[in-house]
Scaffold this active site. Structure first.
Site, PDB file in Angstrom:
ATOM      1  N   LYS A  17      -6.288 -38.998 -19.038  1.00  0.00           N
ATOM      2  CA  LYS A  17      -6.282 -38.995 -20.515  1.00  0.00           C
ATOM      3  C   LYS A  17      -6.143 -40.405 -21.076  1.00  0.00           C
ATOM      4  O   LYS A  17      -6.812 -40.780 -22.035  1.00  0.00           O
ATOM      5  CB  LYS A  17      -5.105 -38.143 -21.047  1.00  0.00           C
ATOM      6  CG  LYS A  17      -5.144 -36.703 -20.615  1.00  0.00           C
ATOM      7  CD  LYS A  17      -3.886 -35.953 -21.011  1.00  0.00           C
ATOM      8  CE  LYS A  17      -2.633 -36.375 -20.292  1.00  0.00           C
ATOM      9  NZ  LYS A  17      -2.571 -36.046 -18.865  1.00  0.00           N
ATOM     10  N   GLY A  41       2.663 -40.585 -17.748  1.00  0.00           N
ATOM     11  CA  GLY A  41       2.297 -41.901 -17.212  1.00  0.00           C
ATOM     12  C   GLY A  41       0.803 -42.035 -17.396  1.00  0.00           C
ATOM     13  O   GLY A  41       0.028 -41.359 -16.718  1.00  0.00           O
ATOM     14  N   HIS A  42       0.395 -42.832 -18.359  1.00  0.00           N
ATOM     15  CA  HIS A  42      -1.026 -42.950 -18.696  1.00  0.00           C
ATOM     16  C   HIS A  42      -1.519 -44.336 -18.279  1.00  0.00           C
ATOM     17  O   HIS A  42      -1.036 -45.351 -18.775  1.00  0.00           O
ATOM     18  CB  HIS A  42      -1.232 -42.716 -20.203  1.00  0.00           C
ATOM     19  CG  HIS A  42      -0.878 -41.310 -20.618  1.00  0.00           C
ATOM     20  ND1 HIS A  42      -0.954 -40.862 -21.899  1.00  0.00           N
ATOM     21  CD2 HIS A  42      -0.466 -40.246 -19.876  1.00  0.00           C
ATOM     22  CE1 HIS A  42      -0.598 -39.582 -21.939  1.00  0.00           C
ATOM     23  NE2 HIS A  42      -0.285 -39.195 -20.732  1.00  0.00           N
ATOM     24  N   GLN A 225       0.916 -34.670 -20.462  1.00  0.00           N
ATOM     25  CA  GLN A 225       0.907 -33.565 -19.502  1.00  0.00           C
ATOM     26  C   GLN A 225      -0.460 -32.848 -19.557  1.00  0.00           C
ATOM     27  O   GLN A 225      -1.434 -33.452 -19.962  1.00  0.00           O
ATOM     28  CB  GLN A 225       2.067 -32.578 -19.766  1.00  0.00           C
ATOM     29  CG  GLN A 225       3.445 -33.149 -19.441  1.00  0.00           C
ATOM     30  CD  GLN A 225       3.999 -34.106 -20.487  1.00  0.00           C
ATOM     31  OE1 GLN A 225       4.117 -33.748 -21.644  1.00  0.00           O
ATOM     32  NE2 GLN A 225       4.361 -35.297 -20.094  1.00  0.00           N
ATOM     33  N   THR A 415     -16.388 -42.670 -14.453  1.00  0.00           N
ATOM     34  CA  THR A 415     -16.842 -42.942 -13.081  1.00  0.00           C
ATOM     35  C   THR A 415     -16.063 -44.054 -12.365  1.00  0.00           C
ATOM     36  O   THR A 415     -16.497 -44.507 -11.303  1.00  0.00           O
ATOM     37  CB  THR A 415     -18.344 -43.295 -13.085  1.00  0.00           C
ATOM     38  OG1 THR A 415     -18.531 -44.424 -13.945  1.00  0.00           O
ATOM     39  CG2 THR A 415     -19.201 -42.139 -13.548  1.00  0.00           C
TER      40      THR A 415
HETATM   41  P1  GDP Z   1      -3.183 -39.462 -17.368  1.00  0.00           P
HETATM   42  O1  GDP Z   1      -1.731 -39.159 -17.191  1.00  0.00           O
HETATM   43  O2  GDP Z   1      -3.968 -38.236 -17.697  1.00  0.00           O
HETATM   44  O3  GDP Z   1      -3.453 -40.572 -18.313  1.00  0.00           O
HETATM   45  O4  GDP Z   1      -3.697 -39.931 -15.935  1.00  0.00           O
HETATM   46  P2  GDP Z   1      -2.952 -40.954 -14.931  1.00  0.00           P
HETATM   47  O5  GDP Z   1      -3.082 -42.318 -15.463  1.00  0.00           O
HETATM   48  O6  GDP Z   1      -1.595 -40.453 -14.589  1.00  0.00           O
HETATM   49  O7  GDP Z   1      -3.805 -40.736 -13.618  1.00  0.00           O
HETATM   50  C1  GDP Z   1      -5.189 -40.968 -13.608  1.00  0.00           C
HETATM   51  C2  GDP Z   1      -5.477 -41.997 -12.512  1.00  0.00           C
HETATM   52  O8  GDP Z   1      -6.873 -41.996 -12.247  1.00  0.00           O
HETATM   53  C3  GDP Z   1      -5.144 -43.406 -12.934  1.00  0.00           C
HETATM   54  O9  GDP Z   1      -4.773 -44.133 -11.790  1.00  0.00           O
HETATM   55  C4  GDP Z   1      -6.450 -43.935 -13.488  1.00  0.00           C
HETATM   56  O10 GDP Z   1      -6.577 -45.351 -13.396  1.00  0.00           O
HETATM   57  C5  GDP Z   1      -7.437 -43.261 -12.575  1.00  0.00           C
HETATM   58  N1  GDP Z   1      -8.748 -42.953 -13.171  1.00  0.00           N
HETATM   59  C6  GDP Z   1      -9.045 -42.546 -14.442  1.00  0.00           C
HETATM   60  N2  GDP Z   1     -10.363 -42.256 -14.552  1.00  0.00           N
HETATM   61  C7  GDP Z   1     -10.895 -42.489 -13.328  1.00  0.00           C
HETATM   62  C8  GDP Z   1     -12.211 -42.331 -12.783  1.00  0.00           C
HETATM   63  O11 GDP Z   1     -13.147 -41.911 -13.441  1.00  0.00           O
HETATM   64  N3  GDP Z   1     -12.385 -42.662 -11.471  1.00  0.00           N
HETATM   65  C9  GDP Z   1     -11.348 -43.103 -10.672  1.00  0.00           C
HETATM   66  N4  GDP Z   1     -11.598 -43.387  -9.405  1.00  0.00           N
HETATM   67  N5  GDP Z   1     -10.097 -43.239 -11.157  1.00  0.00           N
HETATM   68  C10 GDP Z   1      -9.879 -42.927 -12.457  1.00  0.00           C
HETATM   69  P1  IMO Z   2       0.864 -37.094 -17.831  1.00  0.00           P
HETATM   70  O1  IMO Z   2       0.951 -37.235 -19.328  1.00  0.00           O
HETATM   71  C1  IMO Z   2       1.770 -34.713 -14.297  1.00  0.00           C
HETATM   72  C2  IMO Z   2       5.415 -32.296 -14.436  1.00  0.00           C
HETATM   73  C3  IMO Z   2       6.511 -32.674 -13.461  1.00  0.00           C
HETATM   74  C4  IMO Z   2       7.127 -31.300 -13.196  1.00  0.00           C
HETATM   75  C5  IMO Z   2       7.052 -30.636 -14.566  1.00  0.00           C
HETATM   76  C6  IMO Z   2       8.333 -30.716 -15.382  1.00  0.00           C
HETATM   77  O2  IMO Z   2       0.938 -38.365 -17.088  1.00  0.00           O
HETATM   78  O3  IMO Z   2      -0.276 -36.225 -17.438  1.00  0.00           O
HETATM   79  P2  IMO Z   2       9.485 -32.710 -16.730  1.00  0.00           P
HETATM   80  O4  IMO Z   2       9.991 -34.038 -16.270  1.00  0.00           O
HETATM   81  O5  IMO Z   2       8.434 -32.771 -17.772  1.00  0.00           O
HETATM   82  O6  IMO Z   2      10.594 -31.765 -17.099  1.00  0.00           O
HETATM   83  O7  IMO Z   2       8.809 -32.061 -15.406  1.00  0.00           O
HETATM   84  O8  IMO Z   2       6.010 -31.298 -15.266  1.00  0.00           O
HETATM   85  N1  IMO Z   2       4.941 -33.390 -15.308  1.00  0.00           N
HETATM   86  C7  IMO Z   2       3.785 -34.022 -15.145  1.00  0.00           C
HETATM   87  N2  IMO Z   2       2.861 -33.916 -14.164  1.00  0.00           N
HETATM   88  N3  IMO Z   2       1.571 -35.550 -15.333  1.00  0.00           N
HETATM   89  C8  IMO Z   2       2.471 -35.635 -16.326  1.00  0.00           C
HETATM   90  O9  IMO Z   2       2.243 -36.343 -17.457  1.00  0.00           O
HETATM   91  C9  IMO Z   2       3.669 -34.891 -16.234  1.00  0.00           C
HETATM   92  N4  IMO Z   2       4.763 -34.770 -17.015  1.00  0.00           N
HETATM   93  C10 IMO Z   2       5.522 -33.840 -16.440  1.00  0.00           C
HETATM   94  O10 IMO Z   2       5.981 -33.244 -12.290  1.00  0.00           O
HETATM   95  O11 IMO Z   2       6.309 -30.572 -12.313  1.00  0.00           O
HETATM   96 MG    MG Z   3      -0.241 -39.372 -15.753  1.00  0.00          MG
END
Ligand code: GDP
Ligand code: IMO
Ligand code: MG
Length: 432
Positions: A17, A41-42, A225, A415
């Site tokens: 996201k 964690g974005h 989430q 991608t």
């Molecule tokens: P979010 O919580 O939905 O913002 O996603 P996270 O940042 O926790 O996890 C997504 C992971 O995938 C991060 O390490 C991004 O840098 C990576 N990512 C996002 N889009 C792509 C993609 O299209 N390809 C690859 N290989 N990695 C991606």
């Molecule tokens: P983003 O925004 C993935 C999960 C935790 C656990 C459950 C409850 O990066 O997609 P909490 O600490 O919210 O009470 O934990 O929700 N969880 C996530 N899993 N991405 C997240 O956020 C999450 N935020 C919470 O691992 O299973």
């Molecule tokens: Mg995340």
């Protein structure tokens, strides 16, 4: 041309996201985090640099974007201040363009401690929370005993409220968990110190956003989430403590549904889940190792290894309906590049009765196995592709099948982790 769009996750979080919000924010005036807290964690990758945001909206790397943390978010001010400093260290200055709702509930040290102690006590039955105090902070909000950001403005009132709530938690900490109590004076001193840093950011963000809408500004609402972690509609009790589905935008900001013009569901080309709970398409051994390694599937917040699995079409259709999604953005397509075959779950089968289920329901998940449709892999590099015409045909067919099973179009494909590696099929903000 859309004015206000929502970007939210359709799976169990970590769909990518942050990258999509960052990319689309260049066309937007405001980016709003509306639920969750620093359990999120974005990850953004900008000029090869990786930046992980937990509370601050992902759009703020663009210098003209105003970031808003609205009333639905639970805020750890200590972590917020750390994040502001981290951005400053990367030369992103956001002090005069980040606003925090005076109605947001605070996450305080006792929430974190109780979260961790409860998880420990649950042992094998633990939820697998991020340990950030999210659940206890939302409990206090619902129980009407939260300290809210606006309370920082009145020292006496703050001190009284804090004394009460610390005593409430100390009773539990000492008697149930045999743990050490907190001194409210220490927490108060910390809060007063932080107050001086964030004082000018505190606003009635509902009013601010109403004004923005009147002024025809463009707003992105950034979900945290994923839909299957929603407190009401997810895989309860293995969920987070907020509404990560569309309703969270409305209650978490004070903006009504008629002002939400477009809802984009971000879907990873396969599945992951951190923490415990049902996961019908989970894979193990070689395929899990492949997804973990190639997809770098380790938590952006806790560093935990994410569980991995094939794309779950039944769950995806559920998310489409839960959120009234307009379109999908498929991320991490490139991670599938070296697979000989790729699977999508198209239905579930009951392991006891053999009954076939084509709809998602949380109450069947513990006793179903997936029924898959298998696709040939493309065994070619898609990483970095920005034009749909450059996709290998099997990858294009995979996307087309996702559209078919979801019943809505795919408007974007990501991608690579890089902010600009996106195939734009239909732009939400631009006509082309
Ligand atoms: P979010 O919580 O939905 O913002 O996603 P996270 O940042 O926790 O996890 C997504 C992971 O995938 C991060 O390490 C991004 O840098 C990576 N990512 C996002 N889009 C792509 C993609 O299209 N390809 C690859 N290989 N990695 C991606
Ligand atoms: P983003 O925004 C993935 C999960 C935790 C656990 C459950 C409850 O990066 O997609 P909490 O600490 O919210 O009470 O934990 O929700 N969880 C996530 N899993 N991405 C997240 O956020 C999450 N935020 C919470 O691992 O299973
Ligand atoms: Mg995340």
């Amino acid at each position: 041309m859309k004015k206000n769009i929502v970007i939210l996750g359709t799976q169990w979080g970590d769909e990518g996201k942050g990258k999509i919000v960052d990319y689309l924010s260049q066309y937007s005036s405001y980016v709003v985090r509306y639920q969750g807290g620093n359990n999120a964690g974005h990850t953004l990758v900008v000029d090869g640099k990786k930046i992980v945001l937990h509370l601050i909206p992902s759009g703020v790397l663009h210098p003209n974007v105003i970031g808003v943390i609205s009333n639905g978010v639970v805020i750890s001010l200590i972590d917020l201040v750390k994040e502001i400093k981290m951005l400053k260290d990367y030369n992103f200055f956001i002090n005069n363009r980040l606003y925090i709702s005076n109605a947001s509930s605070l996450i305080l040290p006792f929430h974190i401690k109780i979260d961790l102690l409860r998880e420990k006590k649950l042992g094998l039955n633990a939820i697998g929370t991020t340990g950030r105090g999210i659940g206890p902070a939302y409990e206090d909000k619902i129980a009407r005993r939260s300290i809210r950001v606006g309370d920082l403005k009145n020292k006496k009132n703050l001190s009284n409220k804090l004394k009460k709530i610390v005593s409430y938690y100390n009773d539990q900490l000492v008697s149930i968990y045999k743990s050490s109590p907190f001194d409210y004076q220490v927490i108060l001193a910390d809060l007063l110190q932080i107050k001086s840093i964030i004082y000018d950011m505190i606003k009635d963000t509902t009013l601010l956003l109403h004004q923005a809408i009147k002024n025809k500004k463009t707003i992105i609402f950034e979900g945290a989430q994923g839909s299957l972690l929603d407190i009401d509609h997810g895989t309860y009790p293995y969920v987070t403590s907020s509404n990560s589905t569309i309703g969270g935008v409305i209650t978490g900001t004070g903006i009504g549904s008629k002002n939400l013009d477009y809802i984009l569901g971000v879907t990873k080309a396969y599945s992951t889940r951190v923490g415990n709970g049902p996961f019908p398409t989970e894979v193990f051994n070689d395929i899990d190792c492949y997804f973990s390694t190639i997809g770098k599937e380790f938590g952006s917040t806790t560093g935990r290894k994410r569980r991995t699995g094939w794309l779950d079409g039944v769950a995806l259709r559920y998310s489409v309906e839960l959120n009234s999604l307009s379109a999908l953005c498929i991320t991490k397509l490139d991670v599938l590049d070296n697979l000989k075959e790729i699977k999508i779950c198209i239905a579930y089968q009951d392991v006891f009765t053999s009954e076939i289920y084509s709809n998602f329901s949380f109450c069947i998940l513990e006793h179903v196995k997936p029924i898959y449709k298998t696709f040939p892999g493309w065994m070619k590099k898609t990483s970095g592709i920005r034009n749909i015409k450059d996709l290998p045909n099997p990858a294009y067919c995979y996307i087309k099948y996702i559209e078919k099973i979801a019943g809505i179009p795919v408007h974007m494909i990501s991608t690579s982790p890089d902010r600009n590696d996106i195939i734009m099929i239909k732009h939400p903000f631009l006509k082309f």
